[in-house]
Design an enzyme around this catalytic site. Structure first.
Site, PDB file in Angstrom:
ATOM      1  N   LYS A  16     -41.899  62.677 -11.749  1.00  0.00           N
ATOM      2  CA  LYS A  16     -42.417  63.700 -12.662  1.00  0.00           C
ATOM      3  C   LYS A  16     -43.943  63.819 -12.563  1.00  0.00           C
ATOM      4  O   LYS A  16     -44.542  64.651 -13.235  1.00  0.00           O
ATOM      5  CB  LYS A  16     -42.049  63.332 -14.112  1.00  0.00           C
ATOM      6  CG  LYS A  16     -40.586  63.528 -14.483  1.00  0.00           C
ATOM      7  CD  LYS A  16     -40.478  63.493 -16.016  1.00  0.00           C
ATOM      8  CE  LYS A  16     -39.076  63.268 -16.536  1.00  0.00           C
ATOM      9  NZ  LYS A  16     -38.067  64.161 -16.016  1.00  0.00           N
ATOM     10  N   THR A  62     -46.419  54.633  -5.849  1.00  0.00           N
ATOM     11  CA  THR A  62     -45.269  54.084  -6.557  1.00  0.00           C
ATOM     12  C   THR A  62     -44.433  53.242  -5.601  1.00  0.00           C
ATOM     13  O   THR A  62     -44.839  52.971  -4.470  1.00  0.00           O
ATOM     14  CB  THR A  62     -44.478  55.213  -7.266  1.00  0.00           C
ATOM     15  OG1 THR A  62     -43.513  54.612  -8.117  1.00  0.00           O
ATOM     16  CG2 THR A  62     -43.795  56.148  -6.278  1.00  0.00           C
ATOM     17  N   LYS A  66     -46.979  49.497  -3.916  1.00  0.00           N
ATOM     18  CA  LYS A  66     -48.163  49.146  -4.726  1.00  0.00           C
ATOM     19  C   LYS A  66     -48.910  47.924  -4.182  1.00  0.00           C
ATOM     20  O   LYS A  66     -50.128  47.869  -4.258  1.00  0.00           O
ATOM     21  CB  LYS A  66     -47.764  48.925  -6.181  1.00  0.00           C
ATOM     22  CG  LYS A  66     -47.351  50.218  -6.877  1.00  0.00           C
ATOM     23  CD  LYS A  66     -46.986  49.993  -8.327  1.00  0.00           C
ATOM     24  CE  LYS A  66     -46.360  51.255  -8.902  1.00  0.00           C
ATOM     25  NZ  LYS A  66     -46.034  51.122 -10.326  1.00  0.00           N
ATOM     26  N   ASP A 100     -51.034  50.910 -14.736  1.00  0.00           N
ATOM     27  CA  ASP A 100     -49.711  50.694 -15.344  1.00  0.00           C
ATOM     28  C   ASP A 100     -49.796  49.892 -16.647  1.00  0.00           C
ATOM     29  O   ASP A 100     -49.172  50.242 -17.649  1.00  0.00           O
ATOM     30  CB  ASP A 100     -48.785  49.951 -14.371  1.00  0.00           C
ATOM     31  CG  ASP A 100     -48.328  50.845 -13.235  1.00  0.00           C
ATOM     32  OD1 ASP A 100     -48.212  52.063 -13.446  1.00  0.00           O
ATOM     33  OD2 ASP A 100     -48.077  50.316 -12.135  1.00  0.00           O
ATOM     34  N   ASN A 147     -36.769  35.523 -16.104  1.00  0.00           N
ATOM     35  CA  ASN A 147     -36.260  36.139 -14.869  1.00  0.00           C
ATOM     36  C   ASN A 147     -35.046  35.364 -14.373  1.00  0.00           C
ATOM     37  O   ASN A 147     -34.921  34.166 -14.608  1.00  0.00           O
ATOM     38  CB  ASN A 147     -37.351  36.158 -13.790  1.00  0.00           C
ATOM     39  CG  ASN A 147     -37.023  37.119 -12.668  1.00  0.00           C
ATOM     40  OD1 ASN A 147     -36.506  38.208 -12.928  1.00  0.00           O
ATOM     41  ND2 ASN A 147     -37.299  36.740 -11.439  1.00  0.00           N
ATOM     42  N   VAL A 150     -35.828  31.935 -11.735  1.00  0.00           N
ATOM     43  CA  VAL A 150     -36.831  31.396 -12.661  1.00  0.00           C
ATOM     44  C   VAL A 150     -38.140  31.073 -11.943  1.00  0.00           C
ATOM     45  O   VAL A 150     -39.219  31.234 -12.515  1.00  0.00           O
ATOM     46  CB  VAL A 150     -36.277  30.144 -13.388  1.00  0.00           C
ATOM     47  CG1 VAL A 150     -37.281  29.619 -14.398  1.00  0.00           C
ATOM     48  CG2 VAL A 150     -34.969  30.471 -14.086  1.00  0.00           C
TER      49      VAL A 150
HETATM   50  P1  ATR Z   1     -39.908  45.856  -9.211  1.00  0.00           P
HETATM   51  O1  ATR Z   1     -41.093  46.009  -8.340  1.00  0.00           O
HETATM   52  O2  ATR Z   1     -39.313  47.116  -9.750  1.00  0.00           O
HETATM   53  O3  ATR Z   1     -40.114  44.848 -10.298  1.00  0.00           O
HETATM   54  P2  ATR Z   1     -38.512  43.927  -7.617  1.00  0.00           P
HETATM   55  O4  ATR Z   1     -39.771  43.274  -7.217  1.00  0.00           O
HETATM   56  O5  ATR Z   1     -37.414  44.109  -6.632  1.00  0.00           O
HETATM   57  O6  ATR Z   1     -38.765  45.353  -8.204  1.00  0.00           O
HETATM   58  O7  ATR Z   1     -37.949  43.144  -8.880  1.00  0.00           O
HETATM   59  C1  ATR Z   1     -36.786  43.499  -9.528  1.00  0.00           C
HETATM   60  C2  ATR Z   1     -36.639  42.625 -10.757  1.00  0.00           C
HETATM   61  O8  ATR Z   1     -35.395  42.943 -11.417  1.00  0.00           O
HETATM   62  C3  ATR Z   1     -36.576  41.138 -10.454  1.00  0.00           C
HETATM   63  O9  ATR Z   1     -37.171  40.451 -11.524  1.00  0.00           O
HETATM   64  C4  ATR Z   1     -35.062  40.883 -10.407  1.00  0.00           C
HETATM   65  O10 ATR Z   1     -34.681  39.545 -10.664  1.00  0.00           O
HETATM   66  P3  ATR Z   1     -34.740  38.443  -9.471  1.00  0.00           P
HETATM   67  O11 ATR Z   1     -36.187  38.159  -9.255  1.00  0.00           O
HETATM   68  O12 ATR Z   1     -34.012  37.288  -9.999  1.00  0.00           O
HETATM   69  O13 ATR Z   1     -34.086  39.105  -8.302  1.00  0.00           O
HETATM   70  C5  ATR Z   1     -34.620  41.770 -11.530  1.00  0.00           C
HETATM   71  N1  ATR Z   1     -33.183  42.145 -11.489  1.00  0.00           N
HETATM   72  C6  ATR Z   1     -32.586  43.007 -10.649  1.00  0.00           C
HETATM   73  N2  ATR Z   1     -31.279  43.136 -10.939  1.00  0.00           N
HETATM   74  C7  ATR Z   1     -31.039  42.320 -12.012  1.00  0.00           C
HETATM   75  C8  ATR Z   1     -29.881  42.011 -12.794  1.00  0.00           C
HETATM   76  N3  ATR Z   1     -28.700  42.563 -12.539  1.00  0.00           N
HETATM   77  N4  ATR Z   1     -30.018  41.146 -13.827  1.00  0.00           N
HETATM   78  C9  ATR Z   1     -31.224  40.575 -14.089  1.00  0.00           C
HETATM   79  N5  ATR Z   1     -32.350  40.831 -13.382  1.00  0.00           N
HETATM   80  C10 ATR Z   1     -32.257  41.692 -12.362  1.00  0.00           C
END
Ligand code: ATR
Length: 261
Positions: A16, A62, A66, A100, A147, A150
């Site tokens: 958007k 985006t 980043k 952000d 997370n 962890v």
């Molecule tokens: P972004 O840049 O959008 O944060 P990313 O770096 O791929 O994308 O991170 C995605 C986040 O969503 C991570 O914290 C991921 O958890 P993990 O680090 O354990 O992979 C979290 N995530 C994705 N799917 C998830 C789910 N089904 N339940 C809980 N956490 C999830």
């Protein structure tokens, strides 16, 4: 010719941002053009360079670029350095910033009137990384980062006095703000929160916008107040606009229009 800006990402088709920046430009009488650029996953830097060489003034960055944008800058703001990620590029100078975190904080404090002391931040990826510093700077007394993996939460929390890490199962305590910065909702999934975390008196905030995620649905069922990330999107855009143009657009009228649509 109008000054040229764009949002660069992959995918970027549904962004958007062009609409938001066009509205800001009209409202502040700024002569600019704002496009969408989908960069190939392996050609971010080359795509930025092409836009710059063609006279492009600035870019919003985006997913998933980043961190790469951060690495590309010759100078960055303190908040971009802390986030290790850049969402705003000034192409003439090679300066990078990250709006952000301030976008989230402005949405919380100015649009949602939400005071927050104790924050639970779900996720340990780029989206979470971009906002921890701003939440602490804005007065959060504690930020707990939970997370699935962890170790990622621990690595992130270690960079910020005031932040701590947790797995989902051992989460306890009372939070007044719970922010979903995971990508779980995009797959229709819910971060595995223990019962009692989402409750009445909590603001449950999903950084994703424009869709009812399982997180927001669960929060609503538990009696929490809910909000998606549309306000954060508009506020981070306003801050980028200010960096480029030196003019601060009003965000409230635009947000009301977007929410009404
Ligand atoms: P972004 O840049 O959008 O944060 P990313 O770096 O791929 O994308 O991170 C995605 C986040 O969503 C991570 O914290 C991921 O958890 P993990 O680090 O354990 O992979 C979290 N995530 C994705 N799917 C998830 C789910 N089904 N339940 C809980 N956490 C999830």
């Amino acid at each position: 010719m109008s000054d040229r800006y764009a949002i660069i990402g992959n995918p970027v088709a549904h962004s958007k941002s062009p609409w938001i920046h066009a509205a800001f430009a009209r409202a502040t009488a700024q002569d600019l053009d704002y496009a969408r650029i989908e960069a190939p996953l392996d050609a971010f830097a080359a795509t930025v360079e092409r836009f710059r060489a063609a006279g492009g003034k600035g870019l919003n960055v985006t997913l998933p670029f980043k961190q790469e944008a951060f690495a590309l800058c010759s100078t960055v703001s303190e908040r971009a350095r802390v986030a290790q990620a850049v969402n705003t590029l000034v192409l003439e100078s090679g300066f990078g910033d990250n709006t952000d975190g301030i976008g989230l904080v402005r949405d919380l404090s100015q649009n949602l009137n939400c005071a927050f002391r104790s924050v639970l931040l779900l996720g340990g990826g780029g989206a979470a990384q971009g906002v921890v510093g701003a939440l602490l700077d804005a007065g959060a007394a504690r930020v707990v980062i939970a997370n699935r993996t962890v170790s990622k939460a621990q690595a992130l929390a270690a960079r910020f006095p005031g932040a701590s890490a947790s797995g989902y199962e051992e989460l306890s305590g009372e939070f007044d703000l719970v922010i979903n910065a995971t990508s779980a909702g995009l797959a229709g999934e819910l971060p595995p929160l223990p019962a009692g975390i989402l409750r009445s008196g909590v603001l449950a905030y999903d950084m994703v916008y424009g869709r009812e995620t399982p997180f927001l649905a669960a929060a609503r069922r538990a009696g929490a107040r809910t909000c998606d990330g549309l306000g954060m999107l508009v506020e981070q855009a306003a801050e980028s606009f200010f960096i480029w143009r030196g003019v601060r657009p009003q965000t409230r009228p635009l947000l009301e229009k977007l929410r009404g649509a």
